[in-house]
Design a protein around this motif. Structure first.
Motif, short mmCIF file in Angstrom:
data_model
loop_
_atom_site.label_atom_id
_atom_site.label_comp_id
_atom_site.label_asym_id
_atom_site.label_seq_id
_atom_site.Cartn_x
_atom_site.Cartn_y
_atom_site.Cartn_z
N GLN A 19 34.12 54.79 49.51
CA GLN A 19 35.24 53.92 49.54
C GLN A 19 35.59 53.58 48.07
O GLN A 19 36.74 53.53 47.66
CB GLN A 19 35.28 52.67 50.31
N GLN A 79 36.98 56.43 46.19
CA GLN A 79 38.55 56.54 46.56
C GLN A 79 39.32 55.63 46.02
O GLN A 79 40.44 56.08 45.59
CB GLN A 79 38.59 56.41 48.21
N LEU A 80 38.90 54.49 45.84
CA LEU A 80 39.66 53.32 45.11
C LEU A 80 40.12 53.63 43.76
O LEU A 80 41.29 53.34 43.20
CB LEU A 80 39.05 52.07 45.26
N GLN A 81 38.77 54.19 43.14
CA GLN A 81 39.06 54.38 41.51
C GLN A 81 39.98 55.59 41.38
O GLN A 81 40.86 55.68 40.33
CB GLN A 81 37.64 55.07 41.17
N ARG A 82 40.00 56.53 42.36
CA ARG A 82 41.22 57.73 42.29
C ARG A 82 42.55 57.36 42.38
O ARG A 82 43.48 58.04 41.79
CB ARG A 82 40.72 58.89 43.19
N THR A 83 42.70 56.16 43.24
CA THR A 83 44.10 55.75 43.57
C THR A 83 44.55 54.85 42.39
O THR A 83 44.01 54.31 41.42
CB THR A 83 44.50 55.20 44.67
#
Length: 174
Positions: free
Chosen positions: A167, A170-174
């Motif tokens: 998770q 994923q947050l770092q990619r967005t």
């Protein structure tokens, strides 16, 4: 209470109460989902070391909380309380309306949980002491957990750690 610090994060101090043989969780500050996830991983590590059947969860020092914490607690963390050996949780409300509502949201999603809510620590301590069927064991005499349950708990904690890492990536990619 006779408290011994076991773990600490930016938003949670986990103590073992030697007098009562339970965990005392002291939450503080304005907490976000990543902070709660990290804190819960530290709490899970305490349960890998030994079982604790009773928990005093104090939210009196919480000043704010993200709404997504309720969903995560109800789906990814609290359902594993029984596996960890938790029998009774005395949950002391946050003074904030949002924190109060979050607890009720979590409880509505987990209707048969071991959670009971209180307005003050004193009320929670009194109730938790009355749930004891035996005298506190003391820190030096930990209760036993079967090897199979310990292995299952370790697998679940590792799976939780992996889900949290995924998770966060994923947050770092967005």
């Amino acid at each position: 209470m006779n408290l011994h610090l076991l773990r600490q994060t930016s938003c949670l101090a986990v103590y073992y109460d030697l007098s009562n043989d339970w965990l005392y969780l002291d939450w503080q500050g304005d907490v976000t989902l990543p902070a709660v996830q990290q804190a819960c991983l530290e709490l899970a590590a305490c349960y890998l070391e030994r079982p604790y059947s009773h928990v005093l969860n104090n939210n009196e020092q919480l000043t704010g909380i993200s709404w997504n914490v309720a969903t995560w607690l109800a789906t990814d963390f609290l359902p594993y309380m029984t596996l960890a050996g938790i029998e009774h949780v005395a949950w002391v409300y946050s003074p904030s309306l949002r924190g109060y509502n979050l607890v009720h949201t979590v409880l509505s999603w987990l209707p048969n949980s071991a959670l009971t809510t209180f307005g003050t620590v004193a009320e929670a301590v009194t109730w938790l002491r009355h749930t004891r069927t035996e005298q506190p064991r003391g820190y030096h005499v930990p209760p036993k957990r079967s090897a199979a349950v310990q292995a299952t708990l370790a697998q679940e904690v590792e799976a939780l750690r992996q889900r949290i890492s995924a998770q966060q990536r994923q947050l770092q990619r967005t």
